[in-house]
Each structure stands twice: as C-alpha cells, then as structure tokens.
Design an enzyme around this catalytic site. Structure first.
Site, PDB file in Angstrom:
ATOM      1  N   ILE A  88       2.252  -6.266   4.761  1.00 11.59           N
ATOM      2  CA  ILE A  88       2.223  -4.959   4.105  1.00 11.59           C
ATOM      3  C   ILE A  88       1.851  -3.833   5.055  1.00 11.59           C
ATOM      4  CG2 ILE A  88       1.733  -5.890   1.818  1.00 11.59           C
ATOM      5  CD1 ILE A  88      -1.194  -5.287   2.244  1.00 11.59           C
ATOM      6  N   GLY A  89       1.494  -4.168   6.286  1.00 11.05           N
ATOM      7  CA  GLY A  89       1.144  -3.123   7.232  1.00 11.05           C
ATOM      8  C   GLY A  89       1.012  -3.662   8.632  1.00 11.05           C
ATOM      9  N   GLU A  90       1.168  -2.756   9.613  1.00  7.26           N
ATOM     10  CA  GLU A  90       1.054  -3.178  11.001  1.00  7.26           C
ATOM     11  C   GLU A  90       0.578  -2.014  11.846  1.00  7.26           C
ATOM     12  OE1 GLU A  90       3.835  -5.196  14.509  1.00  7.26           O
ATOM     13  OE2 GLU A  90       4.640  -4.838  12.501  1.00  7.26           O
ATOM     14  N   GLY A  91      -0.398  -2.266  12.676  1.00  7.76           N
ATOM     15  CA  GLY A  91      -0.908  -1.257  13.587  1.00  7.76           C
ATOM     16  C   GLY A  91      -0.662  -1.655  15.020  1.00  7.76           C
ATOM     17  N   GLY A  92      -1.364  -0.980  15.926  1.00  9.66           N
ATOM     18  CA  GLY A  92      -1.169  -1.263  17.331  1.00  9.66           C
ATOM     19  C   GLY A  92      -1.604  -2.656  17.714  1.00  9.66           C
ATOM     20  N   VAL A  96      -1.483  -6.575   8.768  1.00  8.75           N
ATOM     21  CA  VAL A  96      -2.118  -6.736   7.457  1.00  8.75           C
ATOM     22  C   VAL A  96      -1.147  -7.448   6.524  1.00  8.75           C
ATOM     23  CG1 VAL A  96      -3.244  -5.576   5.526  1.00  8.75           C
ATOM     24  CG2 VAL A  96      -3.438  -4.623   7.834  1.00  8.75           C
ATOM     25  N   LYS A 112      -6.325  -8.977   7.337  1.00  6.51           N
ATOM     26  CA  LYS A 112      -5.954  -8.347   8.600  1.00  6.51           C
ATOM     27  C   LYS A 112      -6.297  -9.284   9.748  1.00  6.51           C
ATOM     28  CE  LYS A 112      -6.273  -4.018  11.186  1.00  6.51           C
ATOM     29  NZ  LYS A 112      -6.752  -2.618  11.182  1.00  6.51           N
ATOM     30  N   ASP A 205     -10.581   8.508  12.914  1.00  6.44           N
ATOM     31  CA  ASP A 205      -9.122   8.501  12.749  1.00  6.44           C
ATOM     32  C   ASP A 205      -8.756   8.816  11.302  1.00  6.44           C
ATOM     33  OD1 ASP A 205      -6.538   8.339  13.665  1.00  6.44           O
ATOM     34  OD2 ASP A 205      -6.376   6.183  13.372  1.00  6.44           O
TER      35      ASP A 205
END
Length: 504
Positions: A88-92, A96, A112, A205
């Site tokens: 459902i999500g992705e960061g650097g 997630v 995560k 942030d």
C-alpha cells in the site's frame, strides 16, 4: 575550498524521490566529479530498481544467473505472525504492506519493512528511530505502533494500525470542504504535532502525504504518519548510531524550513515543524505551496536552498488574487464559495497567521504548534489573533463580530431611542412654534387695540371731550398685561393715567 559532498545515503534518498529520467543529472551534479561516490550511488539505484522489477520480469531464452538481490515480499507471504495482503505504500528505504494478524486477535494492520538491499547501518538506524518515535505516541491523530520484530533475513519491521485514508489535501478537495472545515482538520494536526513535541520528537517531514484523513463514525480524523526522519529534542530515540551529516539535506524541499535548508550547524528544534505546518496551512487555503515544488526541483540544490532561506512568499490572499481566473474559480469551488468571497475570507487574520508561521527567523514564529492552533481558534471565534499587531479599531471590530447579536440588539434599541427622541424634538418644536404663533396673534390684536385707543384718545382731545370715560378704556386695562410694542405701550400708559385722573 570546495563544498563537501553529501553522503551516499543522502544522495540516494534524494534521487529516488525524483522521476527516473532526472536521477542521472541529479547524481552527477551532487557527486561533483567524485567518480567512486557516483558509482556507489548508481549501484544503489540499480539495486533499488531491480528489487522492484525482478518479480515482474519473465525469463526467456537460455538460463541466466540469479540476480544479486533477493525478490521482495509478495501478497501471501508471511512475516512473523502476519500475512501480507497487498503493498500500500513505498518510500525511499521501506515498503508498507496491508497485512492480516491472525492471533492473538484477528485484525488488519499496516506492516512496514526495510527494502531489500537497503539494510545498511544508517538505514536500519533511521528505521529504528521511526519505530521508537511512534511507540512513544499516544494520540488519536497519530498512528499507533502495535508490534515490532525482524524478518527471517534479519530486516527489521514494525506493525502499526492500518489507516484507511487519503492525504489531507486530496480529502479536502474531493469533499469540497469549506475554509472553516479545513481549519478544523488543521487544528487537529497541530494538536498531534504538539503531542509529538511534548514527547521530545520533531517530525521534520510534515507534508500532505504524511497526514492521512480517515473516517471515524462518519467524522473525518487526520492521522500523522511517517516519523522516518524524526529527531529527538532530548536524549535519543534508539541505541543505534544515527548521524546526520553536517551537509545532509533532510526533508521535502517544498515543506522544508529555512534552517533545514541551511545545511549548517544550526540545530533543528520544534519550530522547524511550525514552518512546515505553515506551508501545509498555506496549501489548504490556496491549493498551492508557497514555493512551487516542481520549480524547486528543477532549480537545483543551491537554488532550492537560496529560495527557501531568502525569498519571501506571497501572502495567501495575494496568491489567490493573482491567480488565473479559471484556477481561482476551481479552487473557490472546492471550498464552496465564490472567488471574491474566498479572497475576503483569507485576507486579514489568516494572512497574518500563515506568514507568522512562515517567518524566516524562527524566533518570530509561533513557539509551539499549540500556539498556532489557538490563534486559528481565535480567528474562528472572532477574537483578536496574536499574529496581528495590536490595534484598537481591529479589536473593536472583532468584539462586534464576536457579539454580533448583542450589538445588533443594542443598535436596534439605540435606533428606536433615536427615532423617539427625534419625534419628541419635532413635537416640542411644533408646540413652541404654535405657541409662538398664538402669542404673536394675541400681541398683534393687543397692538391694534392700543393703537385704536390712542387714536380715539387723540380724537376726543381734539373735540374737547377728553374728560369723559371712554368705552374702550376697560378693554385697554384688561389688555394691559399683554405686552405691545414698547413705543405704543409707553404712550398708551401715559394716556391711560390722564384718563383715570380726569374720570376721578
């Protein structure tokens, strides 16, 4: 002396936030001729891309050697006691997943975990910071940490409540929230950040994608997430070493405070989050950030730093009034008002509040997130806001708006009294005018009577009958109390005295 290079991790994290076609130019500029540094960053970027695309590739032709990077987790895999359902999500550095916990309770959660190939000491330390920061929180507007652990390969993960929502700006626009409703949501965000600050954590942030709005019994509830680059105001969040390099660029440029962009030894404190909250408020009011995010990224690192540190943004009402007609109409429609009304709503208090939060000098900003929330509450309650310089007329106007019904009733009573007073004054004036006219008429009649008496007296004197009593004498005596003109009265009194003497 040349400017020192940013560390590999900082360049990598900034590069993956850019579109793929712009990453090479950014890496070349950031490495500034340092070949080994550029090669290390490019290797990380290749590993990052390979981790995301390996499972989507189809092997054709002869058998090939397996890649160096293991495939990422997929739906159906298990991590500890959690079954992964979907990404459902992705960061650097992290991914997630929505996962299902089966025991001791059955529920859906967000899990995560660090990306494959990103489990360096620095990244793991940052991951641990986020986990510890969230574990400290106990606030309805901050996502809660439920569990933590490590995968079979040693990559750390943590589990938090599943927030089913969208970023705050999208929620407000999709639901056409009014300016007041947007401010109510923003106040809740301020309360959440205040709670984090009281726990000794600076978010660093704050941006719309890190504030999701979910529904709680039909009521929108903002949730602050992603404390991945959080900083402790005292003590430390983890036993692992987390070193922020002297020249490291941390945060999202469009929402970054001047001291974050400074890249100096100036310590970052809670007022850096106040600046980011000011940017978020600016966007909620106008639909745009003070500095355009695309223009910032295209300008390059040094221009980004200069813009954030030196350039003063336009006031929100000024930004609205200078927009193209179609853009302003669309933004006003999303707030359920006409364009002139939207500009009027923002101009004044909200201008002052936003610009105080966006002060370049952090000593001139709000001291706390709670102070910012309280000033917005004052504005909503028609009370004088602290961001605006004191002014007697301004305070009176606020008092009138705050007690509009009382002032309206007082105005009606005052108007009624004024009308009554005017009516009474007119009546008195008319009464005096009529009385004056009556007195004038009576005086004119008396004048004529005296004149007639004097004429008769002179005529009788001339005929030798002055000693007789005249018929008009009693009438003259009765009218003696009424004042004729002075000349006539003096002569008449003299004649009357002579007549009385002769009669007696």
């Amino acid at each position: 002396m040349s400017e020192p290079h940013k560390p590999v991790g900082a360049i990598f994290e900034a590069a993956i936030e850019l579109p793929p076609e712009r990453r090479a130019a950014y890496v070349q500029e950031s490495c500034a001729g340092d070949g080994p540094l550029r090669q290390r960053v490019e290797a990380l970027l290749r590993a990052h891309e390979l981790a995301g695309t390996f499972m989507d590739s189809v092997a054709v032709g002869p058998r090939q050697e397996p890649p160096l990077v293991k495939p990422a987790q997929q739906a159906g895999d298990r991590i500890g006691r959690y079954k992964l359902l979907q990404k459902i999500g992705e960061g650097g550095c992290g991914v997630v997943y929505m996962a299902e916990q089966e025991e001791p309770v059955r529920r859906r959660v967000a899990l995560k975990v660090i990306k494959l190939g990103m489990d360096t000491k620095q990244v793991i330390a940052r991951f641990e910071v986020e986990r510890q920061a969230l574990a400290l929180m106990d606030h309805p507007n901050i996502a809660k940490v439920l569990d933590a652990g490590a995968t079979d390969t040693g990559r750390p993960y943590f589990v938090m409540e599943l927030v089913r929502g969208i970023k705050i700006t999208e929620y407000c626009d999709q639901n056409n929230l009014s300016t007041r409703e947007r401010l109510d949501l923003f106040i809740q965000v301020c309360r959440a950040i205040q709670h984090a600050h009281q726990k000794g954590v600076i978010h660093r942030d704050i941006k719309p994608s890190n504030i999701l709005v979910t529904m709680n019994d039909g009521v929108p509830l903002p949730k602050v997430i992603d404390f991945g680059i959080a900083k402790a105001t005292h003590g430390k969040l983890t036993d692992r070493t987390v070193f922020t390099a002297f020249e490291q660029f941390i945060g999202t440029p469009a929402y970054m405070s001047p001291e974050q962009a400074e890249l100096s030894a100036l310590d970052i404190d809670t007022r850096s989050d106040i600046y980011s909250l000011g940017v978020l408020l600016y966007e909620l009011l106008t639909g745009q950030t003070p500095f355009d995010a695309k223009e910032l990224l295209q300008a390059g690192l040094e221009e980004i730093r200069r813009t954030i540190r030196e350039q003063e943004p336009a006031r929100p009402s000024t930004r609205l009034s200078t927009m193209l007609g179609a853009d302003l109409t669309a933004i006003a429609k999303q707030r359920k008002v006409e364009p002139p009304r939207l500009i009027h709503l923002v101009r004044g208090d909200l201008d002052w509040i936003v610009m105080k939060a966006l002060e370049k000098d952090r000593t001139r900003r709000y001291e706390t997130a709670n102070a910012l929330a309280m000033d917005i509450t004052r504005h909503l309650n028609c009370e004088p806001v602290l961001a605006r310089p004191p002014n007697r007329l301004y305070e009176f106007q606020k008092t009138v708006r705050r007690h509009r019904f009382g002032f309206a009733a007082a105005a009606l009573i005052t108007a009624a009294l004024a009308i009554g007073l005017c009516a009474a004054t007119v009546a008195v004036f008319r009464f005096r005018r009529d009385a004056q006219q009556i007195r004038q008429a009576r005086d004119d009649a008396t004048e004529k009577l005296w004149i007639s008496y004097l004429a008769e007296t002179r005529a009788r004197r001339a005929s030798g009958r002055a000693g007789q009593r005249f018929e008009s004498l009693d009438a003259v005596r009765n009218a003696a109390a009424i004042r004729p003109s002075l000349a006539v009265r003096n002569e008449a009194i003299a004649c009357l005295a002579v007549s009385d003497l002769r009669v007696s």
